[in-house]
Design a protein around this motif. Structure first.
Motif, PDB file in Angstrom:
ATOM      1  N   GLY A  51       0.841  -1.203   0.000  1.00 39.44           N
ATOM      2  CA  GLY A  51       0.000   0.000   0.000  1.00 39.44           C
ATOM      3  C   GLY A  51       0.867   1.241   0.000  1.00 39.44           C
ATOM      4  N   LEU A  52       1.903   1.224   0.839  1.00 39.56           N
ATOM      5  CA  LEU A  52       2.810   2.377   0.898  1.00 39.56           C
ATOM      6  C   LEU A  52       3.465   2.604  -0.456  1.00 39.56           C
ATOM      7  CD1 LEU A  52       4.700   2.038   4.295  1.00 39.56           C
ATOM      8  CD2 LEU A  52       3.137   3.858   3.573  1.00 39.56           C
ATOM      9  N   TRP A  70       1.073   4.010  -2.887  1.00 36.03           N
ATOM     10  CA  TRP A  70       0.862   5.421  -2.600  1.00 36.03           C
ATOM     11  C   TRP A  70       1.996   6.251  -3.218  1.00 36.03           C
ATOM     12  CZ3 TRP A  70       1.922   8.303   2.554  1.00 36.03           C
ATOM     13  CH2 TRP A  70       1.325   9.572   2.503  1.00 36.03           C
ATOM     14  N   HIS A  74       1.498   6.524  -6.804  1.00 39.79           N
ATOM     15  CA  HIS A  74       0.417   7.463  -7.081  1.00 39.79           C
ATOM     16  C   HIS A  74       0.947   8.895  -7.047  1.00 39.79           C
ATOM     17  CE1 HIS A  74      -3.559   9.150  -7.175  1.00 39.79           C
ATOM     18  NE2 HIS A  74      -3.286   9.843  -6.087  1.00 39.79           N
ATOM     19  N   THR A  96       9.238  11.774  -2.529  1.00 38.15           N
ATOM     20  CA  THR A  96       8.072  10.950  -2.237  1.00 38.15           C
ATOM     21  C   THR A  96       8.304   9.499  -2.589  1.00 38.15           C
ATOM     22  OG1 THR A  96       7.224  11.524  -4.408  1.00 38.15           O
ATOM     23  CG2 THR A  96       6.440  12.815  -2.539  1.00 38.15           C
TER      24      THR A  96
END
Lengths: 620, 610
Positions: free
Chosen positions: A190-191, A194, A197, A267
């Motif tokens: 999930g990280l 993200w 994304h 990021t």
């Protein structure tokens, strides 16, 4: 390779009906290449089996060694695994390629659909800002180079399905081991997702901001290569200007690149590295513990380690493909919005009779969309079969717009245009277009042979006699026959390297020949002599009545001499027919036409003295 | 051999240029070792951990290895993505630089070289390569990196695999299994595999490129049509002349027919290539796994080593695949680099002289027996032209289409040098003058004048340094001001849509006015107007005529037009016919010669106005 980027998530909140677009694309897939749908059924198992097998092989080997198999048995096992491996790694790229071809095919079909559409769409819509906007958006669907959604959809669907099945299979294997491990790995993924994304959003911003830079540098490159342009570049010493311009593009792009890198390092990379650490740490920890507590064997350790890696890959791929499918749907929506624009065919269905007896403008006013000032104001006139009409007036008086309305490219904002007493909107549009032979001011030649450009028909339908007559009348026959390939010489240098390069005057003659060849009942000539020398111009005038024998004709020109051959002359000013009559009448009138004629003939008069040309005299 | 050295040189030059243009692109190369070595962290540590697990070590003993593995993985991950995130933008920057470099080279050329068919052919070749095979500086880096990655993978794997073979030599007495022949045959086996992969990939990617180019040619035609049709003004002709069918036949039908066949072939060839690679991989796999398995079975190697060898071997296969995917391409990119450098290395034919022009001095341009034929043409475009233009003189040039009027101007501006004879400025050959200086003398509006998709003001001022007052004055003189008032951003408005989405489109008349403004802004001693009123209505034309004397005041001026009325306000008229200057003199004088060309031209037009 790192070429697998995608552009998406432009942040705009468009409502998107995924189901409808999916259905549209799947239906087309089914229609165009049914067979390839079956590939999905083959590719999913093989795609899942390959990583599973890769994880399984070391385990099996260790098991075999631990259990002290006979060498012969081991050889059989290894042979079997190798064959299976070869098979699976053969099937996968094979199916991929087949699907890629299907995707290509679909992309071609979509492109052809949009090409067909652009040629048949209602002209007014085509030229409107709304139309060109929709066209520009629709293009991404099938023209977007390497990542055009129309093509990508196939791979995206395939990978989505196999990722989903893969995820389920691998998750099932892992749950058996430890649901907590599964959860931690899912969080890690999930990280990372993200991070992806966020990275995508940065990428999208980059693409949006960088687009003008690409357009500009490519533009300058084209300009620098072009020989015609080269004259002005050198005479005005534009090189330093261009260098400055390119430098500014490079600098601006450098800034964008710097920003993108800073954002990405902040990021995606950090999140990703952290997520990776979490995942691997959890996997090692749990698996080591599991072996130590003897819930799994040592060879199992290897197998599960492979499964953990595979599970992460499936999960990431699943979300990735889902956003990919969404991107395809969005582009598809734009494509469909464009395809839904009204067509020519949506006009009436009457067919035009054999004879064009009368064309009437009844109180016609016209305002371009998005503009306030009317270009035509209450124009009324009737022109009968065989009449020759000339239209003169200043630039911007509405002459060309009147012609566009006559051809049915735009409907009048107010009033009616009637052909043989019936509103032209009642006629089938394509049928209506047939009555005109026209030379417009702006023109394009097709990248086909000269004769195809004149006849606009395949070679087998060409009427050789009519072609010769048209070319002779336009004064091109001898020149064309002197070319090495004659009438079959190709046109348009951008497509054919050896294409004929015609001068401005020759191009104008070619356009005339095309209009003459069509032999339509209404002939429209908009500035057909602007690039002709006086002798060629004169020849055209002399032949004019022969061309137009029995035809209704419209002649627009800035050379007032031409109007003499027309029985009726309209002088247009400010969107209206300000004066009307034949040449003599209009001169006798002493109005605006007279003034214009006087202005143009001023220098042709004998008594002119060179020293007294003053502005006062010419002031109008 | 010579060829190979030349190619290596070319390649080295390309890389040097690429990395000096965009140093960030280097990260793509730096990334390769990271990416290739990353899998070995898990290969090495999981082998260690398994070893420890088999030995029933405690968790505390195993923990350091787990931490090492996780930490090293994070480091590799971090480096890998950092380089990756830098390399892609770096490659993009390289693309921009590449465009800039080739543009720069073309700008440095003289017109004659630029227009030369050989030069233009080079451009075509380069842009075709660019389109079909990828950018000449970028693609070799992609592929070199791919190859490098593969080689590092294989190298590292072999390093890890060496002990497997060492054992064979060190221990003895186990018969066939430990004979050096086995090791040698395994090596030969791997070498054969590598050779086969290289050979096949090379051959197949060549075939692929050929087919791909063929397909792109088809697509190119289609693409041309779609671009053409997007311009809405073509829509009128398409509809009136019902061109739809012809266009579809030419564009879509062929694409669907030949294009689909080609695509299928391409797909099959790709699939075959990967299939063959898979088989070679599996055969190698069979041999190596067998060796590892049997060795393990006889207890020559431990569990950890087995794991390590198997993992390493997998990397051999991956490396092979990666090399296979890139090897043939490198070859395909060599021509692109050659085209690119051919253009970068073009040398202008014209030699610029050293003489300076003197703006103050009275100017006189003389054509002395000038003849000219365009390069590679048989026919002369100009023949034995003798002519003198003096400062302040106004000249009209008339003649039929193709009689040599524009060529005359091109020679005068030194876009071409005469084939025979010479052109003199104040008695000295124009070749002796500094080219840039010499061109400052001329303000020309060609018939096919070009404006550029950049801000309006810069277009007129021909650069970024703008004298605002002069700009306003020139726009006013050329009668562009009324349109300017409708442009929100005034002289900052970008022209056309090529470079700016909200650029202004101009009508033919408006563009002509801007081109005229540019000539006026240049304020040079000679002003040349080639058909400046073709797109103007009679009143606007009359305004240009009336203004002409004002803005050509005190300058030499040449006016080329099919509207012979222009001959009345120029003192001198030059009449061209088939490349020769057939008549020269004042209008009053020329019109008297009823057999002359001028009389014919004049009357063809004037008879309608008297």
């Amino acid at each position: 390779m790192a070429k697998n980027w995608m552009v998406s998530e432009d942040g705009s909140k468009e409502r998107l009906n995924i189901k409808e677009n999916l259905r549209f694309m799947l239906k087309n897939w089914f229609e165009w290449d049914k067979k390839s749908l079956w590939l999905l059924a083959y590719s999913t198992p093989s795609k899942i089996a390959l990583p599973a097998l890769t994880a399984l092989i070391p385990k099996l080997m260790l098991d075999a060694i631990a259990q002290d198999w006979l060498p012969a048995k081991l050889i059989v096992l290894i042979a079997a695994m190798s064959v299976l491996l070869a098979l699976l790694s053969w099937i996968e790229p094979n199916l991929n390629e087949k699907l890629r071809v299907s995707g290509q095919l679909a992309r071609m079909k979509y492109r052809i659909m949009s090409l067909r559409k652009i040629m048949r769409i209602d002209y007014e819509t085509l030229e409107s800002p709304e139309g060109s906007q929709k066209l520009a958006k629709a293009k991404d669907f099938s023209f977007g180079g390497r990542w055009s959604p129309g093509e990508d959809f196939f791979a995206a669907v395939k990978d989505f399905i196999s990722s989903a099945f893969g995820l389920i299979t691998f998750a099932a294997l892992l749950t058996r081991l430890s649901p907590i491990l599964l959860a931690i790995i899912a969080v890690g993924c999930g990280l990372e997702i993200w991070g992806f994304h966020l990275g995508n959003q940065n990428m999208f911003k980059y693409h949006r901001n960088a687009r003008p830079n690409y357009a500009r540098i490519e533009y300058i490159n084209r300009v620098c290569t072009d020989a015609e342009t080269g004259k002005d570049v050198r005479l005005y010493n534009l090189q330093p200007w261009f260098m400055d311009f390119m430098h500014s593009v490079v600098m601006s792009h450098r800034k964008l690149v710097g920003k993108l890198i800073r954002q990405d390092l902040g990021t995606k990379v950090t999140l990703g590295a952290f997520a990776g650490m979490l995942r691997e740490g959890a996997a090692y920890f749990f698996l080591v513990q599991a072996v130590l507590s003897e819930s799994i064997t040592v060879p199992d350790f290897l197998f599960y380690f492979g499964i953990v890696t595979g599970f992460s890959a499936w999960l990431i791929s699943l979300t990735w493909q889902w956003s990919n499918i969404q991107r395809c749907c969005k582009a598809c929506q734009h494509f469909r919005d464009y395809m839904d624009l009204p067509d020519n065919a949506q006009a009436g269905n009457l067919s035009v009779g054999d004879s064009i007896d009368e064309i009437e403008f009844r109180d016609v006013s016209f305002t371009y969309k998005g503009s306030i000032d009317p270009v035509l104001k209450d124009v009324s006139f009737t022109i009968r079969k065989g009449e020759k009409l000339a239209i003169v007036g200043e630039n911007g008086a509405g002459k060309t717009t009147l012609i566009k309305l006559l051809c049915g490219f735009y409907p009048p904002t107010k009033g009616q245009i009637l052909l043989n007493g019936i509103d032209i909107r009642e006629y089938d549009r394509e049928n209506y277009y047939k009555i005109f032979g026209a030379v417009f001011q702006d023109f394009t030649f097709l990248p086909v042979s000269v004769s195809r450009n004149v006849t606009i028909a395949p070679q087998e339908d060409e009427d050789a006699q009519r072609l010769e007559a048209a070319l002779r009348n336009a004064g091109l026959w001898d020149k064309l026959n002197a070319l090495p390939d004659g009438l079959e010489s190709p046109m348009v240098k951008d497509v054919w390297e050896g294409a004929v390069n015609f001068s401005g005057g020759e191009r104008q003659r070619l356009l005339l020949a095309r209009a003459l060849y069509k032999n339509a009942p209404v002939l429209i000539l908009d500035e057909p002599t602007a690039a002709l020398d006086p002798i060629a111009e004169n020849r055209l005038y002399e032949k004019y009545s022969r061309f137009t024998q029995g035809k209704t004709s419209f002649f627009i020109s800035h050379r007032i001499a031409s109007t003499r051959f027309c029985e009726r002359i309209f002088y247009m000013a400010d969107g209206k027919i300000a004066e009307e009559g034949n040449h003599e009448q209009l001169l006798a009138n002493q109005g605006a036409y007279y003034k214009m004629f006087e202005t143009q003939s001023y220098y042709y008069r004998k008594e002119l003295g060179t020293e007294d040309i003053g502005e006062e005299e010419l002031a109008v | 051999m010579k060829k190979i050295i030349a190619n290596i040189r070319l390649f080295a030059r390309g890389l040097r240029m690429a990395f000096s243009s965009s140093p960030l692109a280097l990260t793509l190369v730096l990334r390769q070792p990271i990416q290739a070595l990353a899998p070995f962290v898990n290969i090495y540590f999981s082998a260690m951990i398994i070893e420890q697990l088999t030995l029933k070590d405690s968790f505390e003993e195993i923990l350091p290895n787990v931490l090492w593995a996780v930490g090293l993985n994070a480091v590799f991950y971090f480096l890998n993505w950092t380089f990756d995130r830098c390399s892609w933008p770096g490659m993009q920057a390289l693309y921009i630089q590449e465009q800039k470099l080739s543009s720069q080279a073309m700008l440095a050329l003289d017109y004659e070289t630029l227009e030369d068919t050989d030069t233009q052919h080079k451009f075509t070749e380069l842009s075709e390569h660019w389109h079909h095979k990828g950018s000449p500086l970028q693609s070799p880096i992609w592929d070199l990196s791919g190859l490098m990655g593969g080689i590092i993978s294989i190298g590292a794997s072999i390093y890890f695999l060496i002990p497997l073979f060492k054992i064979i030599f060190v221990r003895s007495g186990e018969g066939f299994l430990n004979s050096p022949w086995l090791a040698i045959s395994v090596f030969i086996f791997i070498a054969l595999g590598v050779g086969a992969v290289l050979y096949l990939s090379n051959k197949m990617s060549r075939a692929w490129f050929t087919m791909h180019s063929e397909y792109l040619k088809l697509e190119g035609i289609f693409h041309y049509y779609s671009r053409m049709l997007e311009k809405s003004n073509t829509g009128k002709e398409v509809r009136i002349y019902a061109q739809q069918e012809l266009i579809e036949r030419h564009a879509s039908d062929r694409l669907m027919d030949e294009g689909v066949t080609l695509q299928r072939k391409l797909g099959n060839s790709q699939a075959l290539q990967s299939g063959l690679l898979a088989i070679i991989g599996a055969i190698l796999g069979f041999g190596v796994y067998l060796l590892i398995g049997v060795k393990g079975l006889f207890g020559f190697i431990g569990v950890g080593a087995i794991v390590r060898y198997m993992g390493s071997f997998l990397q051999v296969v991956n490396g092979l695949m990666q090399i296979g995917g890139n090897v043939g391409r490198l070859d395909a990119f060599i021509p692109g680099m050659r085209y690119f450098f051919d253009i970068v290395d073009l040398i202008p034919k014209h030699k610029s002289g050293k003489l300076k022009t003197n703006a103050q001095a009275e100017l006189e341009i003389e054509f002395r027996d000038v003849s000219f034929k365009y390069p590679k043409q048989e026919l002369y475009a100009l023949r034995n032209v003798n002519f003198t233009l003096r400062g302040g003189e106004h000249l009209a040039i008339v003649g039929e289409n193709g009689s040599g009027k524009t060529t005359f101007i091109k020679l005068m501006c030194r876009l071409y040098d005469p084939t025979e004879g010479e052109i003199l400025l104040n008695g000295k050959n124009i070749k002796d003058y500094n080219e840039e200086e010499y061109r400052k003398l001329f303000g020309v509006v060609f018939q096919d004048y070009q404006l550029f998709a950049m801000p309006l003001g810069e277009n007129v001022a021909a650069g970024t340094e703008i004298d605002e007052d002069k700009l306003a004055l020139c726009l006013d003189e050329s009668d562009f001001t009324p349109r300017l008032e409708h442009l929100e951003q005034g002289t900052q408005t970008w022209l056309y849509k090529d470079c700016s989405d909200d650029g202004a489109e101009l009508s033919g008349g408006e563009a002509q006015k801007l081109a005229l403004a540019r000539a006026l802004y240049k304020d040079s001693p000679v002003i040349v107007l080639d058909e400046p009123t073709a797109a103007l209505d009679p009143l606007a034309e009359a305004a240009v005529y009336a203004n002409f004397n004002r803005f050509a005041q005190g300058k030499a001026a040449i006016y080329i037009s099919h509207r012979l009325s222009s001959c009345r306000f120029c003192e001198k008229v030059a009449v061209f016919e088939e490349g020769e200057l057939v008549q020269y003199g004042g209008h009053e004088q020329l019109i008297l010669n009823e057999d002359g060309k001028y009389f014919e031209l004049w009357n063809a037009q004037a008879k309608y106005y008297v």
